[in-house]
Structure formats: structure tokens, C-alpha cells
Design a protein around this motif. Structure first.
Motif, mmCIF file in Angstrom:
data_model
loop_
_atom_site.group_PDB
_atom_site.id
_atom_site.type_symbol
_atom_site.label_atom_id
_atom_site.label_comp_id
_atom_site.label_asym_id
_atom_site.label_seq_id
_atom_site.Cartn_x
_atom_site.Cartn_y
_atom_site.Cartn_z
ATOM 1 N N GLU A 1 -40.280 44.508 -28.606
ATOM 2 C CA GLU A 1 -40.053 44.601 -30.042
ATOM 3 C C GLU A 1 -38.859 45.522 -30.261
ATOM 4 O O GLU A 1 -38.886 46.690 -29.862
ATOM 5 N N ILE A 2 -37.814 45.007 -30.863
ATOM 6 C CA ILE A 2 -36.628 45.816 -31.145
ATOM 7 C C ILE A 2 -36.890 46.601 -32.424
ATOM 8 O O ILE A 2 -37.154 46.021 -33.469
ATOM 9 N N ILE A 3 -36.824 47.900 -32.316
ATOM 10 C CA ILE A 3 -37.077 48.777 -33.460
ATOM 11 C C ILE A 3 -35.778 49.153 -34.152
ATOM 12 O O ILE A 3 -35.698 49.178 -35.375
ATOM 13 N N ASP A 4 -34.744 49.414 -33.356
ATOM 14 C CA ASP A 4 -33.477 49.847 -33.945
ATOM 15 C C ASP A 4 -32.340 49.552 -32.975
ATOM 16 O O ASP A 4 -32.533 49.481 -31.765
ATOM 17 N N PHE A 5 -31.162 49.363 -33.526
ATOM 18 C CA PHE A 5 -29.924 49.185 -32.759
ATOM 19 C C PHE A 5 -28.867 49.992 -33.483
ATOM 20 O O PHE A 5 -28.732 49.911 -34.697
ATOM 21 N N TRP A 6 -28.124 50.817 -32.752
ATOM 22 C CA TRP A 6 -27.102 51.641 -33.375
ATOM 23 C C TRP A 6 -25.979 51.907 -32.375
ATOM 24 O O TRP A 6 -26.050 51.502 -31.228
ATOM 25 N N TYR A 7 -24.964 52.559 -32.862
ATOM 26 C CA TYR A 7 -23.832 52.922 -32.016
ATOM 27 C C TYR A 7 -23.583 54.416 -32.149
ATOM 28 O O TYR A 7 -23.914 55.034 -33.164
ATOM 29 N N LYS B 1 -26.789 51.307 -28.509
ATOM 30 C CA LYS B 1 -28.120 51.727 -28.063
ATOM 31 C C LYS B 1 -29.224 50.962 -28.778
ATOM 32 O O LYS B 1 -29.050 50.530 -29.915
ATOM 33 N N TYR B 2 -30.342 50.848 -28.075
ATOM 34 C CA TYR B 2 -31.538 50.221 -28.627
ATOM 35 C C TYR B 2 -32.713 51.185 -28.568
ATOM 36 O O TYR B 2 -32.849 51.955 -27.620
ATOM 37 N N LYS B 3 -33.562 51.084 -29.572
ATOM 38 C CA LYS B 3 -34.906 51.649 -29.515
ATOM 39 C C LYS B 3 -35.821 50.436 -29.524
ATOM 40 O O LYS B 3 -35.669 49.545 -30.365
ATOM 41 N N GLY C 1 -32.604 53.212 -25.033
ATOM 42 C CA GLY C 1 -31.709 52.977 -23.912
ATOM 43 C C GLY C 1 -30.328 52.584 -24.374
ATOM 44 O O GLY C 1 -30.163 51.932 -25.402
ATOM 45 N N SER C 2 -29.333 53.001 -23.606
ATOM 46 C CA SER C 2 -27.955 52.589 -23.850
ATOM 47 C C SER C 2 -27.740 51.231 -23.222
ATOM 48 O O SER C 2 -28.216 50.958 -22.118
ATOM 49 N N CYS C 3 -27.010 50.394 -23.907
ATOM 50 C CA CYS C 3 -26.721 49.055 -23.404
ATOM 51 C C CYS C 3 -25.566 49.134 -22.419
ATOM 52 O O CYS C 3 -24.454 49.507 -22.784
ATOM 53 N N TRP D 1 -34.919 52.765 -16.047
ATOM 54 C CA TRP D 1 -34.587 51.385 -16.383
ATOM 55 C C TRP D 1 -33.426 51.382 -17.363
ATOM 56 O O TRP D 1 -33.421 52.131 -18.339
ATOM 57 N N LEU D 2 -32.436 50.542 -17.085
ATOM 58 C CA LEU D 2 -31.240 50.436 -17.912
ATOM 59 C C LEU D 2 -31.201 49.062 -18.575
ATOM 60 O O LEU D 2 -31.667 48.072 -18.005
ATOM 61 N N ILE D 3 -30.613 49.021 -19.766
ATOM 62 C CA ILE D 3 -30.416 47.738 -20.439
ATOM 63 C C ILE D 3 -29.119 47.148 -19.899
ATOM 64 O O ILE D 3 -28.028 47.571 -20.261
ATOM 65 N N ASN D 4 -29.250 46.208 -18.988
ATOM 66 C CA ASN D 4 -28.087 45.608 -18.337
ATOM 67 C C ASN D 4 -27.565 44.376 -19.051
ATOM 68 O O ASN D 4 -26.485 43.891 -18.738
#
Length: 136
Positions: free
Chosen positions: A5-11, A52-54, A64-66, A119-122
């Protein structure tokens, strides 16, 4: 892949030092000979932002950072196509933070030798939700 579940996406803006460090790493990789010619796929330009994603997985809420080069390349392309950098950032927030999570997406997760327990968001994969009925 992790369906989450994607909660947030930001830069977040990279500092000048962070950006210089990233550019130096890329220049170093590009200057090395490689029998697989990976050096040609390493972009010379780096985005001045980290995306980044939460998200919530089966265990907990995480951030995590994308690390996905395609996300960065998408931003750089949109920045060239649109009138301002802010328009490109707004487009990114809409596409990766609202549109794709609502349509369905997965995070391609992996680890790295320098961070073996992290774990990284690859990658980010746009996928439609699975509507297969139960086979019972």
C-alpha cells in the motif's frame, strides 16, 4: 516484487555535496572499461532530487528512497519537456504518487552489498490488480 500500500511519494532536494558525489560516482563508472558495456548505460546527468516512498507491507510501515534509474530519467525527461522544474516535480508527484498507486503498482525490491540488511526500492512497476477468482 512487493505489492504494498503506497502511503506517500515525495522528493527531497539533494545538497550540492550529494549531487557532486553522485556525479563523481557516475563519472568513475563511465571511465572504466567493461566487457558488458554497462558504462554506456550510466547516465551522465543526475537528478537534483531523490524520490522517496512511504509504504505499508505485510509487516509494517516503511520508507525508502527509489534507486530506480528510470524514475530519475523520467524526471529529467519531463523537466526538459515542461516549462519549469516545478511542473516536472508536480507531474512526478501525480504520476508516481497518485495515478500509479490507484491503478496498481508494485515495488521491485532488492539489497546491495554495502547494505546487506536493508531492502532498497530498485524499481517501480505499473501492474493492474489481479482479479483472478479463487480456484476452489
Amino acid at each position: 516484487m512487493l505489492r504494498a500500500e503506497i502511503i506517500d511519494f515525495w522528493y527531497e532536494k539533494r545538497t550540492d555535496a550529494e549531487l557532486a558525489h553522485e556525479l563523481a560516482k557516475r563519472a568513475n563508472v563511465r571511465s572504466q572499461g567493461d566487457m558488458f558495456q554497462v558504462t554506456e548505460t550510466v547516465a551522465q546527468e543526475a537528478a537534483p532530487f531523490v524520490f522517496k516512498y512511504k509504504y505499508r507491507d505485510a509487516d509494517q510501515i516503511r520508507e525508502g528512497s527509489c534507486q530506480d534509474w528510470e524514475t530519475e530519467a523520467t524526471f529529467l525527461k519531463r523537466r526538459r519537456e515542461l516549462a519549469t522544474e516545478q511542473e516536472a516535480l508536480d507531474w512526478m508527484l501525480h504520476r508516481f504518487g497518485h495515478e500509479w498507486p490507484h491503478k496498481g503498482m508494485a515495488l521491485a525490491m532488492g539489497t546491495h552489498g554495502r547494505f546487506p540488511n536493508t531492502w532498497l526500492i530498485n524499481g517501480i512497476v505499473r501492474v493492474d490488480p489481479d482479479h483472478q477468482p479463487l480456484l476452489i
